[in-house]
Design a protein around this motif. Structure first.
Motif, PDB file in Angstrom:
ATOM      1  N   SER A   1       0.813  -1.221   0.000  1.00 48.33           N
ATOM      2  CA  SER A   1       0.000   0.000   0.000  1.00 48.33           C
ATOM      3  C   SER A   1       0.843   1.266   0.000  1.00 48.33           C
ATOM      4  O   SER A   1       0.296   2.358  -0.146  1.00 48.33           O
ATOM      5  CB  SER A   1      -0.926   0.009   1.228  1.00 48.33           C
ATOM      6  OG  SER A   1      -0.172  -0.012   2.425  1.00 48.33           O
ATOM      7  N   ARG A   2       2.156   1.121   0.174  1.00 44.22           N
ATOM      8  CA  ARG A   2       3.015   2.302   0.110  1.00 44.22           C
ATOM      9  C   ARG A   2       3.182   2.724  -1.339  1.00 44.22           C
ATOM     10  O   ARG A   2       3.317   1.879  -2.230  1.00 44.22           O
ATOM     11  CB  ARG A   2       4.399   2.022   0.696  1.00 44.22           C
ATOM     12  CG  ARG A   2       4.446   1.899   2.191  1.00 44.22           C
ATOM     13  CD  ARG A   2       5.838   2.164   2.745  1.00 44.22           C
ATOM     14  NE  ARG A   2       6.876   1.442   2.042  1.00 44.22           N
ATOM     15  CZ  ARG A   2       7.390   0.285   2.442  1.00 44.22           C
ATOM     16  NH1 ARG A   2       6.910  -0.301   3.528  1.00 44.22           N
ATOM     17  NH2 ARG A   2       8.353  -0.295   1.768  1.00 44.22           N
ATOM     18  N   PRO A   3       3.217   4.028  -1.609  1.00 45.74           N
ATOM     19  CA  PRO A   3       3.418   4.469  -2.993  1.00 45.74           C
ATOM     20  C   PRO A   3       4.820   4.131  -3.462  1.00 45.74           C
ATOM     21  O   PRO A   3       5.775   4.135  -2.690  1.00 45.74           O
ATOM     22  CB  PRO A   3       3.208   5.984  -2.917  1.00 45.74           C
ATOM     23  CG  PRO A   3       3.494   6.337  -1.489  1.00 45.74           C
ATOM     24  CD  PRO A   3       3.044   5.160  -0.679  1.00 45.74           C
ATOM     25  N   SER A   4       4.927   3.818  -4.730  1.00 40.90           N
ATOM     26  CA  SER A   4       6.229   3.536  -5.329  1.00 40.90           C
ATOM     27  C   SER A   4       6.839   4.826  -5.835  1.00 40.90           C
ATOM     28  O   SER A   4       6.157   5.682  -6.396  1.00 40.90           O
ATOM     29  CB  SER A   4       6.084   2.539  -6.486  1.00 40.90           C
ATOM     30  OG  SER A   4       7.326   2.396  -7.152  1.00 40.90           O
ATOM     31  N   VAL A   5       8.143   4.970  -5.627  1.00 43.06           N
ATOM     32  CA  VAL A   5       8.838   6.161  -6.102  1.00 43.06           C
ATOM     33  C   VAL A   5       9.185   6.049  -7.585  1.00 43.06           C
ATOM     34  O   VAL A   5       9.637   7.011  -8.190  1.00 43.06           O
ATOM     35  CB  VAL A   5      10.114   6.376  -5.252  1.00 43.06           C
ATOM     36  CG1 VAL A   5      11.213   5.404  -5.672  1.00 43.06           C
ATOM     37  CG2 VAL A   5      10.608   7.808  -5.363  1.00 43.06           C
ATOM     38  N   VAL A   6       8.930   4.871  -8.168  1.00 44.75           N
ATOM     39  CA  VAL A   6       9.312   4.649  -9.564  1.00 44.75           C
ATOM     40  C   VAL A   6       8.613   5.627 -10.495  1.00 44.75           C
ATOM     41  O   VAL A   6       9.232   6.203 -11.394  1.00 44.75           O
ATOM     42  CB  VAL A   6       9.012   3.191  -9.984  1.00 44.75           C
ATOM     43  CG1 VAL A   6       9.238   3.009 -11.484  1.00 44.75           C
ATOM     44  CG2 VAL A   6       9.880   2.223  -9.194  1.00 44.75           C
TER      45      VAL A   6
END
Length: 456
Positions: A29-34
């Motif tokens: 559920s954490r946003p991806s920095v990609v």
């Protein structure tokens, strides 16, 4: 005593397993920095296209860098789960306008909506973009300055307010933009080629049986129960859970007394939290080793820092060979899992920070303390102790997987496992923990440098 110690280790292992499983689930559920990195890369490409001579533009940045960025921003704008910030929305509006896709001017309602979301110092640009009046060069600079001298919005705003090309950010910052772009595109390609060549040579030597046999693994005088107490008990339960809960409040209260920018406080908090995390496992390890006062030559952990060339040389070779392998693992993961999420939160902090002290704190955490601490646990203690019971190959594999799991990110599990195998093989084949620390520091330095180049 032995039974109690074993039961304590088993309890620590079970609790740590539950914590790691919870952390891995939470990483989804954490946003991806990609996505943010992709947008930053495309923004830099658009700016570089304006800075390059026309004869080199298509060769280096492709036919339509602006169209590529518009496509990505439009896709992100339609994702209800993570609405883009105002800066991204304005950039999309200006890009569409520059391509003739949104009429002659942005919609007043869109700009008014954006104005309610940005800092007051940035609002005058939105007002100026609505009107047809001519804006003088000095007025343009005042309007664009709050958006950053090198930002894409500053470039697009300069163009659409009637600024001369030579006065817009891309031309004024041309050497720096081109250098950043080459460092983020050409340099990685060269490192990739060098890594493939070294890998090919290594495989050729392996096939010919010409690789030297690794030296015997010198393990600390610890049992598997001891190692479990160090990692599961000291690292996970005490270092990641208990000590931060006891000390983080005091640290935050102390920081609140200082008049520091928010990102500086965040950097100091990250560094302080990581140093606190290190205390318990290293303290337990020191207590265990203190019972054995006669270590072998090189010490129980076999740091082997001297001569320096015997550490840096193998680490650099290993670093180059890991680049194509980790890139391949990342690509394979993306083929089956397009949005794994769960990037390391530190990456997003570095990407969003512009404060020198904060970046220094992040750099010390990622480039100095993390390699020293993680290599001590996973390649200095876990790997050789496992090797004594299971052999080197199994020890490298198990320590690599546990190293990856400890980062609590399902989306990074495969690439980190591959990196962990490389770190473990270097520790085993070189007989020096210092070499794997150096490789780890080089890897984190490359990641940190890429983030800095995308934001500066």
């Amino acid at each position: 005593m032995g039974n109690w110690k074993g039961l304590l280790a088993l309890l620590a292992l079970c609790l740590s397993g539950l914590i790691w499983i919870s952390g891995l689930e939470e990483s989804l559920s954490r946003p991806s920095v990609v996505n943010a990195l992709d947008v930053r890369q495309l923004e830099l490409t658009v700016l570089t296209a304006e800075a390059l001579p026309p004869s080199l533009r298509t060769l280096l940045v492709g036919e339509d860098p602006r169209g590529n960025l518009v496509e990505v921003l439009e896709k992100q704008s339609k994702d209800p789960s993570s609405p883009p910030p105002a800066e991204r929305r304005l950039a999309l509006t200006l890009l569409q306008r520059s391509q003739g896709d949104a009429g002659s001017t942005p919609k007043d309602s869109d700009l008014a909506d954006l104005a309610s979301q940005v800092d007051p110092s940035r609002r005058p640009l939105l007002l100026a973009l609505q009107g047809p009046s001519v804006v003088s060069p000095s007025q343009q600079q005042a309007l664009l300055a709050p958006w950053g001298e090198e930002s894409l919005i500053a470039q697009l705003g300069c163009e659409q307010l009637g600024g001369a090309a030579s006065a817009c950010p891309a031309k004024r910052q041309a050497p720096w933009l081109i250098a950043r772009f080459l460092a983020l595109t050409v340099l990685p390609a060269l490192l990739m080629v060098a890594g493939v060549i070294l890998l090919g040579r290594q495989l050729w030597l392996l096939q010919r049986g010409r690789l030297p046999n690794p030296p015997p693994l010198v393990a600390p005088p610890l049992s598997l129960v001891d190692v479990t107490l160090v990692i599961a008990g000291g690292f996970v339960l005490l270092g990641e859970v208990l000590l931060p809960a006891l000390t983080q409040g005091a640290l935050l209260r102390q920081l609140s007394h200082w008049t520091l920018p928010a990102d500086t406080r965040q950097g100091i908090e990250v560094l302080g939290t990581y140093l606190t995390l290190m205390l318990a496992p290293l303290g337990i390890l020191a207590l265990f080793l203190a019972r054995h006062p006669n270590p072998p030559k090189g010490g129980w952990l076999q740091w082997g820092w001297r001569p320096v060339s015997s550490v840096v040389g193998p680490a650099l070779n290993g670093f180059l060979m890991m680049i194509p392998l980790v890139a391949l693992a990342t690509w394979l993961l993306q083929q089956v899992w397009t949005d794994p999420g769960g990037s390391n939160p530190l990456l997003e902090m570095v990407l969003g920070s512009s404060n020198g002290l904060a970046l220094l704190a992040f750099a010390l955490t990622a480039v100095v303390f993390a390699p020293l601490f993680e290599e001590t646990l996973f390649r200095g203690v876990l790997l050789p102790v496992l090797g004594r019971h299971m052999g080197g190959v199994a020890a490298v594999g198990i320590s690599a997987v546990l190293f990856a799991l400890a980062h609590l990110s399902l989306g990074e599990l495969l690439p980190l496992s591959v990196l962990g195998v490389g770190l473990g093989l270097l520790r085993w084949q070189s007989g020096r923990l210092g070499a794997s620390v150096c490789l780890h520091a080089l890897w984190n330095s490359l990641t940190f440098l890429n983030l800095l180049l995308l934001t500066r």
